[in-house]
Every structure is written in C-alpha cells, then in structure tokens.
Write an enzyme that holds these catalytic residues in place. Structure first.
Site, PDB file in Angstrom:
ATOM      1  N   LYS A 126      -0.679 -12.532  -7.784  1.00 25.59           N
ATOM      2  CA  LYS A 126      -1.811 -11.597  -7.851  1.00 25.59           C
ATOM      3  C   LYS A 126      -2.939 -12.139  -6.996  1.00 25.59           C
ATOM      4  CE  LYS A 126      -3.028  -7.767  -9.980  1.00 25.59           C
ATOM      5  NZ  LYS A 126      -2.183  -6.686 -10.505  1.00 25.59           N
ATOM      6  N   ASP A 166      -4.401  -2.494  -6.657  1.00 30.19           N
ATOM      7  CA  ASP A 166      -4.798  -2.669  -8.059  1.00 30.19           C
ATOM      8  C   ASP A 166      -6.197  -2.056  -8.148  1.00 30.19           C
ATOM      9  OD1 ASP A 166      -3.836  -4.265 -10.643  1.00 30.19           O
ATOM     10  OD2 ASP A 166      -5.983  -4.598 -10.509  1.00 30.19           O
TER      11      ASP A 166
END
Ligand code: NDP
Ligand code: 2IT
Length: 448
Positions: A126, A166
C-alpha cells in the site's frame, strides 16, 4: 504468554503511535489463534508471526511540486511492500491529509490477507501521501502526481509492485502517474491498475469494488436464507466504492436510502439517485449539499452542526464505504436497535473492534472488508492478466469472473469459520482463510 500475545505486545512496542496498525494486527492475530495454537512449535521456529507483522520494506520520501501561484509545496510519499509470498506486491495509493505511516501500514497488512482471499497470485502492499486533491486544479494534481511517481518509479514494476487507486486516487490521478512512469522508464507495462480504457485499463474495474461488495453480501444473505431484494440499505461515503455499491444494490432489488461525505449525509426515502450522485461526485467534484438540487424530497444533514450520521436511519443492511473507524459502538447499537440484519464493509476497517464484537454478539451478519471489498483488487489482478496477454476482455467476462470470485470468498470464509468451530463468524473465517495460504507459501519459501 501465548505466542499471539507476545507478538501483539512487540508490534505495539516497535510501532508506537500507530493505533490503526495495532488495531488491524490485533483483529487478525486474535482470530487466527486456533490455527496458531495448533501449529505453535512450527510457527515459532520459523518466526511466522514476527515475519508477518514486519513489512518486507517501507519507503518514505519527499514529494516537491509547484502550485498554481508558483509556490513550491512539499508532501510526504509512502510505499509499504508488506509481503510478496504469493505474488508481486499489490495495493492502492491513498491521497488524503490524514495519511501517515500507521495508516499505510494498516492498509498494507490488511491487503496481504485480502489479496490471498481473492485466490489470485498477488502479494500485499500500500502507499500514498498526505497530499489533499480536494480543491486543487487539474494542473496542480498533475504536478503532484508526476513528482510522486518520479520517486515511486524506482520501487515498482509490473512483476515487482503494482499500485492502484484508493481514497483520493481515481482515474485522473492514475492517468497522470502512468504517463510519468512511462516517461521515466520508457516501458509500456501494466505497472498500475485502474488505468483508463484507452491505455490498458480493464472494463468493470471502476465498478468492481462496489459491485463485488454486493455480490458477496447477496451470497452471504442467501447462505442465511435471506433474499436481498426488497431490503433497505444505508451506505456511507459517496466515492468510487459507495457509488457502485449503490448502483448494484438497486440492480439487485434493494433500496439504498443514504450516502455521505466528510461533511454531511443525505437521506433520500425514494432511494439514492445514482445518476445524480455520479454527476455531483465524478463530474463536478462537488459537495453533497448539491444533492437536494436534484432531489428536493431528500434531506441533507450537516455532521458538524447536527452531530448525526447515516447509521441512525432504520435499515436492514449497513454498507460502510468511506473510511476507517467510521462505525463505532454507539452506531452499532443504533443499527441493532433499528433491526439491522447485516453489516458488510466496503471500506477498509470502517468498523471499530468494539462495534464489530457487539454486532457479532447480537447475531448480525458481519462481513469484514478484507473479504467484502476484495472485488476491487481482484479485478485489478484481472487487469494485470489482460495486460500480460495484451488482450482486453468484455465487461460481461470481467463481471462474471468478479462475481465468481466473490461467491467463492463467501463460501471459503464461511467454511473456514466452521472448520475451526466458529460457524457464522466471517471475521475469523476471512482471517484464517487468508492466513492459511500466505503461511503455506512462507513456509515453502524458507526464512526470508
Ligand atoms: P473515494 O476517494 O472515491 O471516496 C471516499 C469517500 O469517503 C468520499 O465520500 C469521502 O468524502 C469519504 N471520506 C474519505 N475520508 C473520510 C474521512 N476521513 N471522514 C469521512 N469521510 C471520508 O475513495 P474510495 O471510494 O475508493 O474508497 C473508500 C473506501 O474503500 C476506503 O476505505 C478504501 O480504502 C476502500 N477501498 C477502495 C477500493 C477501490 O477500489 N477504490 C478497494 C477496496 C477498498 P470526502 O469527499 O468529503 O472526503
Ligand atoms: O484497498 C484496496 O483493495 C484497494 N484500494 C484496491 C487495490 C488494488 O490494487 O486494486
């Protein structure tokens, strides 16, 4: 002290002031206790849990760019490559002022198990930045994205690490980042997913997280002999996940009556108008206060002045699709008092640990994000496959694969929960099923 408790204590000691990371690790380690107890000697000898909670590597870097006034601005960029036991690192990039190392680490950790649950060959990672795209011009967003990618490009690649969207990172940001990667590396490769359709993106990736959430919700309800058609739902958020969750809920015959953003929430008793929501959020990039212009019968509630949120509305199904810890114990109590049947997480870790426990105690069907929102990353993996074979599949092909993956996840998490004597506990089922594949790969590959 048990092995799990020892490792939990070490995580808190080694990562101080990162409460979201502690929370994510606690949820996973607590629920894999039965597997750890059954294999304690082997896992201890191989330091499985210590290796699982320590990212392979973490990058933190300066992102300097120039705003429209000619002023230089500085943000912090992150990429955490958490675990690549089952495939190249894969996970989104969050652009939001609240981003710091603890947020990226919790998201990267969750991603390891989520990606495993998809059944596809992707590891967990991430990244992101504390940059806030809100209120910035397109040129400013491009300047930031180019500066961000100039550094990030050193660490990623189609077979190394494949970032995606995201919060705050949508099609526009992915486009700017892809352009910069190509310019630096001179490589036309599937290094990012969520790309535009004209340059290697996959049909149905935009819809995938929200649609996948509803496919999984529909299946879990079906397994509990409940029909989703006719049910009323509360959705939070009004971004990518919320919009397509609402669209699919309506297609399945349910009615979504709420949506929200960081400042307010909307109650529309006639069902949220998805076309209006898309225009407000995807085209105009405006606030939800606009919604009443499209639907005069709807109510707009300001969160700060009223102190209320969408979980106070009487619904059968709650779908938190905004951000972490947006559904707390008080919200869970309100939902239960109003007779909620299911809570399925579109966002990552939107429900606090106390709220999750309360909902489970009260017999509410609870689907954790790592299972329920896995449709996004699963479709990203399908985009990677299409890029590798230099072909594009039809919308129907991708959508039907997505549905198959979500239905499989529903059954796998239910079976894993049952196997360990916790039928209906989908949190435990998801963590155990996700963990089993990763640990198997880690053991096979030796100490690394
Ligand atoms: P978007 O940026 O498209 O939308 C985010 C939405 O959540 C907006 O309505 C935003 O409101 C709201 N929001 C964000 N931060 C906060 C906050 N701190 N407090 C209150 N509201 C907030 O993001 P996505 O829809 O892509 O992501 C939503 C969630 O789903 C995240 O948890 C993400 O990690 C998760 N997720 C996303 C996937 C994807 O494919 N995009 C895949 C799997 C999970 P505002 O505009 O006012 O900030
Ligand atoms: O949280 C997530 O799974 C995402 N933001 C999607 C990640 C991806 O690589 O598609």
């Amino acid at each position: 002290m048990s092995y799990v408790d020892e490792v939990l204590a070490k995580v808190i000691e080694k990562n101080p002031a990162e409460p979201e990371f502690h929370q994510a690790v606690k949820e996973v380690l607590d629920s894999i206790r039965p597997v750890v107890d059954a294999n304690e000697e082997l896992y201890r000898k191989n330091a499985i849990l210590e290796r699982l909670v320590e990212p392979d590597r973490q990058f933190k870097f300066r992102v300097a760019w120039v705003d429209d006034k000619g002023q230089a601005q500085v943000n912090t960029g992150y990429r955490v490559q958490f675990n690549n036991s089952i495939g190249p690192y894969k996970g989104g990039l969050r652009l939001h002022p609240s981003v710091y190392a603890g947020i990226i680490k919790f998201l990267g950790f969750e991603q390891v198990f989520k990606n495993s649950l998809t059944g596809l060959p992707i590891g967990g990672g991430k990244g992101g930045s504390d940059f806030d795209p809100k209120g910035k011009s397109d040129r400013e967003v491009m300047a930031f994205c180019q500066a961000f990618m100039t550094e990030l490009a050193k660490y990623i690649g189609a077979d190394i690490d494949v970032p995606a969207g995201d919060i705050g990172t949508g099609a526009r940001e992915i486009g700017f980042m892809y352009g910069q990667y190509k310019r630096i590396k001179n490589l036309y490769e599937g290094v990012l997913t969520g790309k535009g359709l004209s340059y290697g993106g996959s049909l149905a990736r935009t819809e995938a997280t929200g649609y996948g959430l509803l496919y999984l919700t529909e299946e879990l309800l079906k397994m509990n002999n409940i029909d989703i058609a006719g049910k009323t739902c509360a959705v939070s958020g009004s971004g990518n996940v919320a919009i397509y969750a609402t669209e699919k809920a309506h297609q399945l015959g349910a009615k979504v009556v709420t949506c929200s953003d960081s400042t307010g929430w909307v109650y529309d008793p006639d069902g949220i108008d998805v076309a209006a929501l898309k225009e407000i959020k995807e085209v105009k990039r405006a606030r939800l206060t606009e919604y009443k212009k499209y639907r005069p019968n709807a109510e707009y509630h300001d969160k700060a002045t009223e102190g209320t949120n969408q979980w106070s509305v009487k619904v059968d199904i709650a779908l938190p699709c905004a951000t972490q810890n947006e559904l707390n114990l008080e919200d869970a109590k309100a939902l239960v008092a109003n007779g909620v049947i299911a809570v399925c997480e579109g966002a990552n870790m939107p429900t606090t640990l106390e709220a999750t426990e309360y909902l489970q105690e009260k017999g509410v069907i609870f689907a954790p994000g790592k299972a329920a929102n896995a449709g996004g990353v699963a479709t990203s993996a399908l985009e990677m496959s299409q890029n590798s074979e230099r072909l594009s599949w039809t919308f129907e092909e991708v959508d039907s694969k997505l549905k198959g993956i979500m239905v499989n996840i529903a059954h796998n998490i239910s079976d894993a929960a049952e196997k360990y004597g916790m039928p209906g506990n989908y949190v435990a089922g998801a963590n155990i099923a996700g963990f089993e594949k990763v640990v198997d790969a880690m053991l096979a590959q030796g100490i690394c």
